[in-house]
Design a protein around this motif. Structure first.
Motif, PDB file in Angstrom:
ATOM      1  N   ASP A   1      -6.490  14.576  -8.147  1.00 53.94           N
ATOM      2  CA  ASP A   1      -6.716  14.338  -9.568  1.00 53.94           C
ATOM      3  C   ASP A   1      -5.821  15.251 -10.400  1.00 53.94           C
ATOM      4  N   GLY A   2      -5.154  14.667 -11.402  1.00 58.45           N
ATOM      5  CA  GLY A   2      -4.298  15.446 -12.291  1.00 58.45           C
ATOM      6  C   GLY A   2      -2.906  15.700 -11.746  1.00 58.45           C
ATOM      7  N   GLU A   3      -2.528  15.000 -10.679  1.00 58.25           N
ATOM      8  CA  GLU A   3      -1.207  15.185 -10.100  1.00 58.25           C
ATOM      9  C   GLU A   3      -0.506  13.847  -9.917  1.00 58.25           C
ATOM     10  N   ALA A   4       0.781  13.912  -9.588  1.00 61.60           N
ATOM     11  CA  ALA A   4       1.584  12.715  -9.333  1.00 61.60           C
ATOM     12  C   ALA A   4       2.363  12.916  -8.041  1.00 61.60           C
ATOM     13  N   ARG A   5       2.679  11.803  -7.396  1.00 60.86           N
ATOM     14  CA  ARG A   5       3.487  11.814  -6.180  1.00 60.86           C
ATOM     15  C   ARG A   5       4.550  10.723  -6.291  1.00 60.86           C
ATOM     16  N   ARG A   6       5.693  10.966  -5.664  1.00 61.06           N
ATOM     17  CA  ARG A   6       6.779   9.982  -5.653  1.00 61.06           C
ATOM     18  C   ARG A   6       6.725   9.155  -4.369  1.00 61.06           C
ATOM     19  N   PHE A   7       6.954   7.858  -4.533  1.00 60.21           N
ATOM     20  CA  PHE A   7       7.060   6.939  -3.405  1.00 60.21           C
ATOM     21  C   PHE A   7       8.309   6.097  -3.592  1.00 60.21           C
ATOM     22  N   ASP A   8       9.074   5.928  -2.527  1.00 57.97           N
ATOM     23  CA  ASP A   8      10.251   5.062  -2.526  1.00 57.97           C
ATOM     24  C   ASP A   8       9.908   3.841  -1.683  1.00 57.97           C
ATOM     25  N   VAL A   9       9.820   2.679  -2.351  1.00 62.73           N
ATOM     26  CA  VAL A   9       9.381   1.460  -1.684  1.00 62.73           C
ATOM     27  C   VAL A   9      10.316   0.314  -2.045  1.00 62.73           C
ATOM     28  N   GLU A  10      10.979  -0.227  -1.043  1.00 68.67           N
ATOM     29  CA  GLU A  10      11.811  -1.420  -1.221  1.00 68.67           C
ATOM     30  C   GLU A  10      12.751  -1.307  -2.426  1.00 68.67           C
ATOM     31  N   GLY A  11      13.405  -0.169  -2.562  1.00 75.07           N
ATOM     32  CA  GLY A  11      14.363   0.027  -3.644  1.00 75.07           C
ATOM     33  C   GLY A  11      13.750   0.451  -4.975  1.00 75.07           C
ATOM     34  N   HIS A  12      12.444   0.642  -5.021  1.00 76.29           N
ATOM     35  CA  HIS A  12      11.764   1.086  -6.240  1.00 76.29           C
ATOM     36  C   HIS A  12      11.358   2.552  -6.076  1.00 76.29           C
ATOM     37  N   ARG A  13      11.726   3.377  -7.069  1.00 81.25           N
ATOM     38  CA  ARG A  13      11.246   4.767  -7.143  1.00 81.25           C
ATOM     39  C   ARG A  13      10.012   4.749  -8.016  1.00 81.25           C
ATOM     40  N   ILE A  14       8.873   5.115  -7.451  1.00 80.43           N
ATOM     41  CA  ILE A  14       7.599   4.999  -8.158  1.00 80.43           C
ATOM     42  C   ILE A  14       6.930   6.359  -8.236  1.00 80.43           C
ATOM     43  N   ALA A  15       6.473   6.709  -9.447  1.00 79.31           N
ATOM     44  CA  ALA A  15       5.633   7.889  -9.645  1.00 79.31           C
ATOM     45  C   ALA A  15       4.201   7.398  -9.759  1.00 79.31           C
TER      46      ALA A  15
ATOM     47  N   ASP B   1      -9.993   2.362   0.632  1.00 74.53           N
ATOM     48  CA  ASP B   1      -9.534   3.713   0.284  1.00 74.53           C
ATOM     49  C   ASP B   1      -8.045   3.742  -0.040  1.00 74.53           C
ATOM     50  N   GLY B   2      -7.396   2.572  -0.047  1.00 75.19           N
ATOM     51  CA  GLY B   2      -5.958   2.518  -0.262  1.00 75.19           C
ATOM     52  C   GLY B   2      -5.593   2.255  -1.709  1.00 75.19           C
ATOM     53  N   VAL B   3      -4.393   2.713  -2.077  1.00 72.34           N
ATOM     54  CA  VAL B   3      -3.822   2.467  -3.401  1.00 72.34           C
ATOM     55  C   VAL B   3      -2.550   1.656  -3.180  1.00 72.34           C
ATOM     56  N   ALA B   4      -2.504   0.472  -3.793  1.00 72.79           N
ATOM     57  CA  ALA B   4      -1.368  -0.426  -3.617  1.00 72.79           C
ATOM     58  C   ALA B   4      -0.704  -0.670  -4.946  1.00 72.79           C
ATOM     59  N   VAL B   5       0.564  -1.025  -4.893  1.00 78.78           N
ATOM     60  CA  VAL B   5       1.340  -1.341  -6.083  1.00 78.78           C
ATOM     61  C   VAL B   5       1.871  -2.773  -5.919  1.00 78.78           C
ATOM     62  N   VAL B   6       1.961  -3.481  -7.040  1.00 80.92           N
ATOM     63  CA  VAL B   6       2.524  -4.828  -7.033  1.00 80.92           C
ATOM     64  C   VAL B   6       3.992  -4.715  -7.437  1.00 80.92           C
ATOM     65  N   LEU B   7       4.870  -5.112  -6.549  1.00 85.70           N
ATOM     66  CA  LEU B   7       6.312  -5.078  -6.810  1.00 85.70           C
ATOM     67  C   LEU B   7       6.769  -6.445  -7.306  1.00 85.70           C
TER      68      LEU B   7
ATOM     69  N   VAL C   1       0.854  -1.192   0.000  1.00 88.39           N
ATOM     70  CA  VAL C   1       0.000   0.000   0.000  1.00 88.39           C
ATOM     71  C   VAL C   1       0.886   1.236   0.000  1.00 88.39           C
ATOM     72  N   LEU C   2       0.643   2.117  -0.978  1.00 87.35           N
ATOM     73  CA  LEU C   2       1.429   3.351  -1.081  1.00 87.35           C
ATOM     74  C   LEU C   2       0.802   4.495  -0.304  1.00 87.35           C
ATOM     75  N   CYS C   3      -0.531   4.622  -0.421  1.00 86.31           N
ATOM     76  CA  CYS C   3      -1.190   5.774   0.175  1.00 86.31           C
ATOM     77  C   CYS C   3      -2.702   5.561   0.162  1.00 86.31           C
ATOM     78  N   GLN C   4      -3.398   6.553   0.647  1.00 86.16           N
ATOM     79  CA  GLN C   4      -4.853   6.584   0.547  1.00 86.16           C
ATOM     80  C   GLN C   4      -5.231   7.277  -0.766  1.00 86.16           C
ATOM     81  N   ARG C   5      -6.391   6.975  -1.293  1.00 89.41           N
ATOM     82  CA  ARG C   5      -6.819   7.540  -2.582  1.00 89.41           C
ATOM     83  C   ARG C   5      -6.744   9.075  -2.592  1.00 89.41           C
ATOM     84  N   ASP C   6      -7.169   9.698  -1.518  1.00 89.06           N
ATOM     85  CA  ASP C   6      -7.213  11.161  -1.471  1.00 89.06           C
ATOM     86  C   ASP C   6      -5.848  11.811  -1.285  1.00 89.06           C
ATOM     87  N   ASP C   7      -4.805  11.010  -1.058  1.00 84.08           N
ATOM     88  CA  ASP C   7      -3.462  11.576  -0.899  1.00 84.08           C
ATOM     89  C   ASP C   7      -2.880  12.098  -2.209  1.00 84.08           C
ATOM     90  N   VAL C   8      -3.424  11.637  -3.342  1.00 89.20           N
ATOM     91  CA  VAL C   8      -2.962  12.096  -4.654  1.00 89.20           C
ATOM     92  C   VAL C   8      -4.142  12.785  -5.347  1.00 89.20           C
TER      93      VAL C   8
END
Length: 110
Positions: A20-34, A103-109, A11-18
């Motif tokens: 609409d029309g924007e991007a955020r950076r997350f650093d997770v387990e050695g992955h830089r994710i936009a 309400d969460g947004v997750a990424v598959v690594l 899980v990177l964040c909650q839906r409302d943390d980003v």
């Protein structure tokens, strides 16, 4: 976090943390994710521009093109495929599968 067949869902964040029309950076387990949001859809690509080491999340989301533009040299990347849409970038960036749960947004690594 969950695992299946070596892949990990984080899980990177909650839906409302980003917004609409924007991007955020997350650093997770050695992955830089936009993580970019267009309406209610989320897209995750590698945050490092393949032309030079600039954060794509600092750039601009283009909803009509479903693209994210690098703030340094204006290369844009397709959020669905990671492929560059214009020069100077010529190499794609990684694309990550997104899973929304509650309400969460997750990424598959990988």
């Amino acid at each position: 976090m969950s695992t299946a067949g070596g892949a990990r869902t984080v899980v990177l964040c909650q839906r409302d943390d980003v917004p609409d029309g924007e991007a955020r950076r997350f650093d997770v387990e050695g992955h830089r994710i936009a993580l970019a949001r267009i309406d209610d859809d989320f897209y995750a690509i590698g945050d490092q521009c393949s032309h030079q080491n600039y954060s794509l999340a600092d750039g601009w989301v283009w909803p009509d093109e479903c693209a994210l533009e690098c703030p340094q040299h204006s290369s844009s990347f397709d959020l669905r495929t990671g492929r560059p849409n214009c020069f100077p970038a010529t190499q794609p960036v990684p694309v990550y599968e997104i899973r929304t749960q509650d309400d969460g947004v997750a990424v598959v690594l990988p």
